[in-house]
Design an enzyme around this catalytic site. Structure first.
Site, short mmCIF file in Angstrom:
data_model
loop_
_atom_site.label_atom_id
_atom_site.label_comp_id
_atom_site.label_asym_id
_atom_site.label_seq_id
_atom_site.Cartn_x
_atom_site.Cartn_y
_atom_site.Cartn_z
N GLY A 1 0.81 -1.21 0.00
CA GLY A 1 0.00 0.00 0.00
C GLY A 1 0.84 1.26 0.00
O GLY A 1 0.31 2.36 0.02
N CYS A 2 2.14 1.10 -0.02
CA CYS A 2 3.04 2.25 -0.06
C CYS A 2 3.59 2.38 -1.48
O CYS A 2 3.92 1.38 -2.11
CB CYS A 2 4.20 2.07 0.91
SG CYS A 2 3.69 1.97 2.63
#
Length: 137
Positions: free
Chosen positions: A49-50
């Site tokens: 998610g980064c």
């Protein structure tokens, strides 16, 4: 409910008038972090998610939470340092009680990070909370 280390960051941010100065301070905090050994940069420690590559390696000692982290982006490494100041040394039950969005708003991060960086920061907080929950169970 912030740690003394996080309060120190908040006080420094109050002193720094310009966001550019705050941004540089976050980057300097990231530079001060000890890099993770390559052997710890594995799928199990990678935070999904980064936009950048981020790894968090939690530890639990005497019922207190801590973690080490690293990223391939300097600002993100600085955000890891901010989260470390927010969570390191807390008892497990207090980790879940931290209102990370509210604490981070005190620094103005929500206003000055791109949506991708904000999403990555949220993903790191979620990983920390999930790790603490799992360790408590």
């Amino acid at each position: 409910m912030a740690t003394p280390a996080f309060e120190e960051i908040a006080e420094t941010f109050e002193f720094l008038d310009e966001w550019e100065d705050r941004y540089r301070h976050v980057i300097e905090m990231g530079r001060a972090l000890e890099p993770l050994d390559a052997s710890l940069k594995v799928p199990a420690t990678k935070v999904e998610g980064c936009a950048s590559q981020v790894w968090l390696v939690p530890t639990l000692e005497h019922g207190r939470f801590d973690f080490r982290g690293d990223s391939d982006a300097m600002i993100v490494k600085g955000l890891i340092a901010v989260l470390h100041a927010l969570y390191a040394g807390l008892p497990l039950d207090e980790v879940r009680a931290v209102d990370a969005p509210a604490e981070l708003r005190r620094l103005g991060l929500d206003e000055h990070l791109s949506s991708q960086r904000s999403n990555g920061l949220r993903a790191m907080v979620e990983r920390i909370r999930a790790t603490a929950e799992k360790a408590e169970a």
